[in-house]
Design a protein around this motif. Structure first.
Motif, PDB file in Angstrom:
ATOM      1  N   ALA A   1       6.389   6.180   0.097  1.00  0.00           N
ATOM      2  CA  ALA A   1       6.898   4.923   0.646  1.00  0.00           C
ATOM      3  C   ALA A   1       5.765   3.908   0.544  1.00  0.00           C
ATOM      4  O   ALA A   1       4.679   4.241   0.056  1.00  0.00           O
ATOM      5  CB  ALA A   1       7.337   5.107   2.098  1.00  0.00           C
ATOM      6  N   SER A   2       6.022   2.694   0.972  1.00  0.00           N
ATOM      7  CA  SER A   2       4.957   1.685   0.933  1.00  0.00           C
ATOM      8  C   SER A   2       5.019   0.819   2.183  1.00  0.00           C
ATOM      9  O   SER A   2       6.067   0.698   2.827  1.00  0.00           O
ATOM     10  CB  SER A   2       5.053   0.824  -0.321  1.00  0.00           C
ATOM     11  OG  SER A   2       6.240   0.068  -0.304  1.00  0.00           O
TER      12      SER A   2
ATOM     13  N   THR B   1       0.845  -1.189   0.000  1.00  0.00           N
ATOM     14  CA  THR B   1       0.000   0.000   0.000  1.00  0.00           C
ATOM     15  C   THR B   1       0.881   1.240   0.000  1.00  0.00           C
ATOM     16  O   THR B   1       1.830   1.338   0.784  1.00  0.00           O
ATOM     17  CB  THR B   1      -0.898   0.029   1.244  1.00  0.00           C
ATOM     18  OG1 THR B   1      -1.645  -1.180   1.289  1.00  0.00           O
ATOM     19  CG2 THR B   1      -1.849   1.216   1.202  1.00  0.00           C
ATOM     20  N   ALA B   2       0.553   2.191  -0.862  1.00  0.00           N
ATOM     21  CA  ALA B   2       1.324   3.430  -0.934  1.00  0.00           C
ATOM     22  C   ALA B   2       1.018   4.317   0.261  1.00  0.00           C
ATOM     23  O   ALA B   2      -0.128   4.446   0.673  1.00  0.00           O
ATOM     24  CB  ALA B   2       1.001   4.171  -2.223  1.00  0.00           C
ATOM     25  N   THR B   3       2.067   4.916   0.807  1.00  0.00           N
ATOM     26  CA  THR B   3       1.878   5.866   1.896  1.00  0.00           C
ATOM     27  C   THR B   3       3.042   6.851   1.844  1.00  0.00           C
ATOM     28  O   THR B   3       3.663   7.029   0.788  1.00  0.00           O
ATOM     29  CB  THR B   3       1.800   5.133   3.257  1.00  0.00           C
ATOM     30  OG1 THR B   3       1.575   6.090   4.297  1.00  0.00           O
ATOM     31  CG2 THR B   3       3.063   4.352   3.557  1.00  0.00           C
TER      32      THR B   3
ATOM     33  N   ILE C   1      -7.809   8.934   1.512  1.00  0.00           N
ATOM     34  CA  ILE C   1      -6.602   9.105   2.315  1.00  0.00           C
ATOM     35  C   ILE C   1      -6.535  10.540   2.834  1.00  0.00           C
ATOM     36  O   ILE C   1      -6.511  11.494   2.053  1.00  0.00           O
ATOM     37  CB  ILE C   1      -5.333   8.809   1.506  1.00  0.00           C
ATOM     38  CG1 ILE C   1      -5.438   7.438   0.833  1.00  0.00           C
ATOM     39  CG2 ILE C   1      -4.107   8.902   2.401  1.00  0.00           C
ATOM     40  CD1 ILE C   1      -5.567   6.292   1.794  1.00  0.00           C
TER      41      ILE C   1
ATOM     42  N   GLN D   1      -3.040   4.885   9.117  1.00  0.00           N
ATOM     43  CA  GLN D   1      -2.226   4.093   8.192  1.00  0.00           C
ATOM     44  C   GLN D   1      -0.966   3.606   8.899  1.00  0.00           C
ATOM     45  O   GLN D   1      -0.355   4.333   9.713  1.00  0.00           O
ATOM     46  CB  GLN D   1      -1.863   4.921   6.959  1.00  0.00           C
ATOM     47  CG  GLN D   1      -1.094   4.170   5.899  1.00  0.00           C
ATOM     48  CD  GLN D   1      -1.859   2.987   5.339  1.00  0.00           C
ATOM     49  OE1 GLN D   1      -1.978   1.950   5.998  1.00  0.00           O
ATOM     50  NE2 GLN D   1      -2.350   3.128   4.125  1.00  0.00           N
ATOM     51  N   ASP D   2      -0.567   2.370   8.583  1.00  0.00           N
ATOM     52  CA  ASP D   2       0.678   1.838   9.146  1.00  0.00           C
ATOM     53  C   ASP D   2       1.862   2.670   8.676  1.00  0.00           C
ATOM     54  O   ASP D   2       1.865   3.224   7.574  1.00  0.00           O
ATOM     55  CB  ASP D   2       0.866   0.384   8.701  1.00  0.00           C
ATOM     56  CG  ASP D   2      -0.230  -0.528   9.225  1.00  0.00           C
ATOM     57  OD1 ASP D   2      -0.398  -1.622   8.661  1.00  0.00           O
ATOM     58  OD2 ASP D   2      -0.911  -0.138  10.202  1.00  0.00           O
TER      59      ASP D   2
ATOM     60  N   PRO E   1       5.868   2.819   7.564  1.00  0.00           N
ATOM     61  CA  PRO E   1       6.963   1.946   7.119  1.00  0.00           C
ATOM     62  C   PRO E   1       8.210   2.106   7.981  1.00  0.00           C
ATOM     63  O   PRO E   1       8.993   1.175   8.126  1.00  0.00           O
ATOM     64  CB  PRO E   1       7.228   2.411   5.687  1.00  0.00           C
ATOM     65  CG  PRO E   1       6.799   3.845   5.682  1.00  0.00           C
ATOM     66  CD  PRO E   1       5.652   3.939   6.636  1.00  0.00           C
TER      67      PRO E   1
ATOM     68  N   ASP F   1      -4.250  13.062   4.629  1.00  0.00           N
ATOM     69  CA  ASP F   1      -2.900  13.380   5.094  1.00  0.00           C
ATOM     70  C   ASP F   1      -3.004  14.338   6.275  1.00  0.00           C
ATOM     71  O   ASP F   1      -3.655  15.377   6.191  1.00  0.00           O
ATOM     72  CB  ASP F   1      -2.074  14.027   3.971  1.00  0.00           C
ATOM     73  CG  ASP F   1      -1.667  13.019   2.916  1.00  0.00           C
ATOM     74  OD1 ASP F   1      -1.593  13.396   1.729  1.00  0.00           O
ATOM     75  OD2 ASP F   1      -1.415  11.855   3.278  1.00  0.00           O
TER      76      ASP F   1
ATOM     77  N   ILE G   1       0.461   9.588  10.606  1.00  0.00           N
ATOM     78  CA  ILE G   1       0.630  10.684   9.655  1.00  0.00           C
ATOM     79  C   ILE G   1      -0.428  10.662   8.563  1.00  0.00           C
ATOM     80  O   ILE G   1      -0.559  11.626   7.808  1.00  0.00           O
ATOM     81  CB  ILE G   1       2.034  10.664   9.016  1.00  0.00           C
ATOM     82  CG1 ILE G   1       2.244   9.363   8.220  1.00  0.00           C
ATOM     83  CG2 ILE G   1       3.109  10.844  10.063  1.00  0.00           C
ATOM     84  CD1 ILE G   1       3.539   9.361   7.421  1.00  0.00           C
ATOM     85  N   GLN G   2      -1.182   9.567   8.474  1.00  0.00           N
ATOM     86  CA  GLN G   2      -2.292   9.476   7.518  1.00  0.00           C
ATOM     87  C   GLN G   2      -3.441   8.721   8.163  1.00  0.00           C
ATOM     88  O   GLN G   2      -3.227   7.809   8.966  1.00  0.00           O
ATOM     89  CB  GLN G   2      -1.876   8.684   6.254  1.00  0.00           C
ATOM     90  CG  GLN G   2      -1.103   9.432   5.237  1.00  0.00           C
ATOM     91  CD  GLN G   2      -0.829   8.588   3.992  1.00  0.00           C
ATOM     92  OE1 GLN G   2      -0.842   7.366   4.042  1.00  0.00           O
ATOM     93  NE2 GLN G   2      -0.582   9.248   2.869  1.00  0.00           N
TER      94      GLN G   2
END
Lengths: 232, 334
Positions: A197-198, A186-188, B121, B155-156, B158, B123, B74-75
């Protein structure tokens, strides 16, 4: 079941600084215990949909499969009632007999439904699947599918069970073999307002589909609950 | 170097920790990964709700919720299921309401059609762990649509930054042969700091919303909200805990007099009453409430193999005045 040694948070009052020696007991009982317990209890509530009485909202107070309600359905075929999500199910490593596997947190599930005519049976299936797989997964008899039936028109929580070997009356779980299959990217963002990032996730819906033994009998969905549980 | 967040929750091996023996770097690395996972894995802010609300064409509808967010997010990801009445129609959605950026979506009409997922989404402008309103706005231009389901999760991440919001641990500093430092975000002390600051709540417990509609009551007698009280279960914290504390609030007003909402737990019979007199819509001051805590020895986590359930009852101000409630939210704030 707990994966932490003590089954609950332990506040030791000991802080780590450059002058305080720590032993393996502290590492186990404080760091390992608390982090694993927090992780066990980080299971998220994914669906908590209670329907208000129709007199409150002005709406009918339940959801129906539009196809059945319109009279064009086939008896005993499943039709979509509701979909919640998608959301990223929590996945963990588990080690047993020197083998480490990846598995999803279990999910407590509860459905409230009725039969429109109080005579013919309607069956609800609440199941986890990627959004695009709902139409095929609904017909799978496995532990990520929960089934409950009723002939009653009285609103109440239904008794049911998962359709796999677990035959659990309160929980479902995604089979381990599907974790890798359903994982996606998933794009983030890497940071706040940052670079792209993903993240890898297992994105699923909690789907509720229903069937009826009589094409004139409409299943009514009155409430849905689904919450993760670390369980073993 | 930032703290990488594992996709899968790590499982440090307890059997590798022996009293009186050194603790290996393998263990510290696994603990560091677990700490990063706790901070980086997003929480569910709004568990799926079913407003079953009709959004009238050309009239935007706002759905409001309340919760205490987490500082590492952050999201936010909003997921909606919307059903139209005319094939090929569309809606637009934005979050937060009134200030977010509109995004268009196609909606379907029938259960057999491949239902498009409406995922928005949001932000975030800043990272914060504060109690706040979460809102989303839906508008349809050419037809009425029905909002069947709404949910929202963080949102997770990374990777995590080395700061007080993220608490990212640089796992390279936990590797074999690395020296042990007393630093905020590096080495063994960082694991303790991260654990001490862990915000591992199951944030969203239960929400209800009517969008821009309202649950109204005039008479000074109570009326239940839900057809069936909704299951709830708090996380377990202390080893001996059997209950958990949550916060709840309502977006409400009254035209005059005093109205009240009563929250009742089925298992314990515990109840809490929120009284309000405000004449413009506002979120009430959050109140604490005790519900069952998870039993981590049970196969399904339920305490005493029973469902604890939450019901809300509205009592009107009586006379010629009307109480109105648009949303109720319950969340873990502990």
């Amino acid at each position: 079941m707990s994966s932490s040694p003590l089954g609950g948070r332990l506040l030791t009052g000991v802080s780590l600084d450059g002058l305080t020696p720590i032993g393996s007991g502290y590492v186990r009982d404080s760091l390992l215990n608390n982090l694993t317990h927090y992780a066990d209890e980080y299971a998220q509530v994914r669906v908590a949909a209670g329907f208000a009485a129709s007199g409150i909202t002005g709406s009918q107070g339940y959801l129906t499969p539009p196809t059945i309600a319109s009279g064009v359905a086939r008896a005993d075929d499943y039709y979509r009632v509701a979909e919640f999500g998608p959301f990223p199910i929590t996945v963990t490593q588990r080690t047993a007999s020197n083998t480490t596997r990846n598995s999803a947190y279990r999910m407590r599930v509860r459905i409230a439904g009725t039969s429109s005519d109080n005579v013919h049976s309607v069956t609800f299936r609440a199941f986890l699947s990627p959004p695009s797989d709902a139409a095929t997964t609904v017909y799978v008899d496995d532990d990520h599918v929960f089934q409950a039936s009723t002939t009653s028109s009285t609103v109440g929580w239904l008794t049911g069970q998962s359709m796999g070997l677990d035959a659990s009356t309160t929980t479902i779980v995604i089979p381990e073999r599907l974790i890798g299959l359903w994982a996606t990217n998933t794009a983030t963002l890497a940071e706040l307002a940052g670079n792209p990032a993903s993240v890898q996730q297992v994105l699923v819906n909690l789907n509720v589909w229903a069937s009826s033994t009589n094409t004139a009998t409409v299943p009514h969905l009155h409430a849905v609950y689904a919450a993760e549980y670390c369980g073993l | 170097m930032t703290g990488t967040v594992p996709f899968i929750r790590p499982a440090p091996d307890e059997s590798l920790i022996r009293i009186g023996q050194p603790v290996s770097a393998v263990t510290f690395d696994a603990l560091g990964g677990l700490a990063n996972w706790l901070h980086g894995k997003g929480a569910m802010l709004v568990p799926g709700v079913c407003p079953e609300r009709t959004v009238v064409k050309t009239t935007p509808e706002v759905f409001r919720f309340r919760a205490k967010t987490r500082s590492s997010a952050i999201q936010r990801v909003w997921a909606l299921q919307v059903r139209g009445t005319v094939a090929g129609a569309s809606v637009r959605i934005r979050a937060p309401a009134t200030t977010g950026t509109w995004s268009p979506y196609y909606v379907a009409t029938d259960s057999l059609l491949a239902r498009p997922r409406l995922v928005y989404i949001e932000d975030l402008p800043i990272r914060s762990a504060t109690e706040k309103e979460l809102s989303i706005e839906v508008e349809s231009s050419v037809q009425n649509v029905t909002v069947e389901a709404i949910s929202c999760y963080e949102q997770d991440r990374p990777s995590l930054a080395a700061d007080t919001d993220d608490r990212g641990i640089d796992r390279f500093t936990l590797g074999s042969g690395q020296p042990m430092f007393e630093l905020a975000y590096d080495s063994v002390s960082a694991i303790y700091n991260s654990m001490n600051a862990a915000d591992a709540r199951r944030v969203g417990i239960l929400h209800w919303t009517m969008g821009d509609g309202a649950w109204t009551r005039v008479t000074a007698s109570s009326q239940n909200l839900f057809q069936l009280a909704v299951p709830v279960l708090a996380r377990k914290l202390a080893r001996s805990a059997t209950t958990g504390s949550v916060k709840w609030s309502a977006y409400c007003k009254t035209t005059g007099g005093t109205a009240s909402i009563k929250a009742t737990s089925s298992h314990s019979g515990v109840n809490d009453t929120l009284s309000f007199t405000n004449t413009t819509y506002a979120w009430s001051t959050a109140r604490s409430f005790t519900i069952d805590g998870e039993d981590i020895t049970a196969a399904d986590g339920r305490k005493a193999a029973s469902w604890d359930e939450l019901q809300f009852a509205l009592t009107g101000p009586g006379g010629a005045n009307t109480a109105s409630v648009k949303s109720i939210s319950v969340w873990d704030d502990s």
